[in-house]
Design a protein around this motif. Structure first.
Motif, PDB file in Angstrom:
ATOM      1  N   LYS A   1       0.813  -1.258  -0.054  1.00  0.00           N
ATOM      2  CA  LYS A   1      -0.186   0.056   0.034  1.00  0.00           C
ATOM      3  C   LYS A   1       0.809   0.965   0.004  1.00  0.00           C
ATOM      4  O   LYS A   1       2.035   1.266   0.439  1.00  0.00           O
ATOM      5  CB  LYS A   1      -1.214  -0.107   1.207  1.00  0.00           C
ATOM      6  N   PRO A   2       0.188   2.524  -0.627  1.00  0.00           N
ATOM      7  CA  PRO A   2       1.100   3.424  -0.712  1.00  0.00           C
ATOM      8  C   PRO A   2       1.522   3.971   0.921  1.00  0.00           C
ATOM      9  O   PRO A   2       2.669   4.356   1.027  1.00  0.00           O
ATOM     10  CB  PRO A   2       0.290   4.648  -1.251  1.00  0.00           C
ATOM     11  N   GLY A   3       0.720   4.199   1.748  1.00  0.00           N
ATOM     12  CA  GLY A   3       0.856   4.328   3.145  1.00  0.00           C
ATOM     13  C   GLY A   3       1.291   5.836   3.235  1.00  0.00           C
ATOM     14  O   GLY A   3       1.564   6.697   2.422  1.00  0.00           O
ATOM     15  N   PRO A   4       1.976   6.084   4.563  1.00  0.00           N
ATOM     16  CA  PRO A   4       2.418   7.185   5.174  1.00  0.00           C
ATOM     17  C   PRO A   4       3.566   7.854   4.287  1.00  0.00           C
ATOM     18  O   PRO A   4       3.753   8.990   3.894  1.00  0.00           O
ATOM     19  CB  PRO A   4       2.906   7.023   6.729  1.00  0.00           C
ATOM     20  N   TRP A   5       4.539   6.755   3.974  1.00  0.00           N
ATOM     21  CA  TRP A   5       5.803   7.292   2.966  1.00  0.00           C
ATOM     22  C   TRP A   5       4.892   8.023   1.772  1.00  0.00           C
ATOM     23  O   TRP A   5       5.753   9.154   1.430  1.00  0.00           O
ATOM     24  CB  TRP A   5       6.513   6.215   2.757  1.00  0.00           C
ATOM     25  N   TYR A   6       4.446   7.563   0.937  1.00  0.00           N
ATOM     26  CA  TYR A   6       3.643   8.004  -0.252  1.00  0.00           C
ATOM     27  C   TYR A   6       3.021   9.330   0.202  1.00  0.00           C
ATOM     28  O   TYR A   6       3.080  10.397  -0.654  1.00  0.00           O
ATOM     29  CB  TYR A   6       2.843   7.280  -1.010  1.00  0.00           C
ATOM     30  N   ASP A   7       2.071   9.537   1.118  1.00  0.00           N
ATOM     31  CA  ASP A   7       1.471  10.381   1.641  1.00  0.00           C
ATOM     32  C   ASP A   7       2.449  11.816   1.951  1.00  0.00           C
ATOM     33  O   ASP A   7       2.016  13.092   1.588  1.00  0.00           O
ATOM     34  CB  ASP A   7       0.627  10.308   2.940  1.00  0.00           C
ATOM     35  N   ARG A   8       3.627  11.606   2.421  1.00  0.00           N
ATOM     36  CA  ARG A   8       4.328  12.681   2.543  1.00  0.00           C
ATOM     37  C   ARG A   8       5.352  13.058   1.300  1.00  0.00           C
ATOM     38  O   ARG A   8       5.727  14.151   1.371  1.00  0.00           O
ATOM     39  CB  ARG A   8       5.514  12.228   3.530  1.00  0.00           C
TER      40      ARG A   8
END
Length: 152
Positions: free
Chosen positions: A22-29
């Motif tokens: 999943k994209p998750g927090p890394w991608y969100d940032r």
């Protein structure tokens, strides 16, 4: 119907990488371009793409001379399956870019091959090509605008 289910099964296998990686927090940032689609658009687009691709492949599979077209279908589903764990799992944005550019060229070639055999099957792949153009640009912009983000 059996051919459709086989192609759909391969598509479900490819789609499962999105559940695992999943994209998750890394991608969100990450800094993303203004044309980034909303989160809800990704599962909607991919569901449509996978369904249309499976229908198109099932239509073409029964036609004489479909070998190259089906080989391209196999190549695209393999590349499609590879991108998510590479980009989201390994956080390899440059590697993801290489894969997605190769995927775009493969899907464009597959679309042309399908179109020669069955116009409807070729037309069913146009949303896939369009989505990949956006996804490739998105991958490139994210890679360009987030140097060192793979380490974060």
């Amino acid at each position: 119907m059996t051919l459709f289910l086989i192609f759909l099964l391969a598509s479900v296998a490819a789609a499962s990488t999105g559940v695992i990686f999943k994209p998750g927090p890394w991608y969100d940032r990450l800094k993303k371009p203004s044309f980034t689609p909303p989160k809800w658009a990704f599962p909607v687009a991919w569901t449509l793409i996978y369904l249309l691709s499976a229908v198109a492949a099932a239509r073409v599979a029964v036609l004489p001379g479909a070998g190259v077209a089906l080989a391209l279908w196999a190549a695209q589903i393999a590349l499609n399956t590879l991108w998510t764990p590479l980009f989201f799992g390994a956080r390899q944005m440059a590697g993801g870019l290489v894969v997605i550019v190769t995927l775009l060229v493969t899907v464009a070639s597959m679309t042309a091959a399908f179109w020669q055999l069955d116009g409807w099957a070729g037309a069913m792949l146009l949303p896939y090509v369009a989505w990949l153009v956006v996804a490739t640009a998105l991958n490139w912009c994210i890679w360009r605008d987030n140097p060192g983000a793979a380490d974060s």
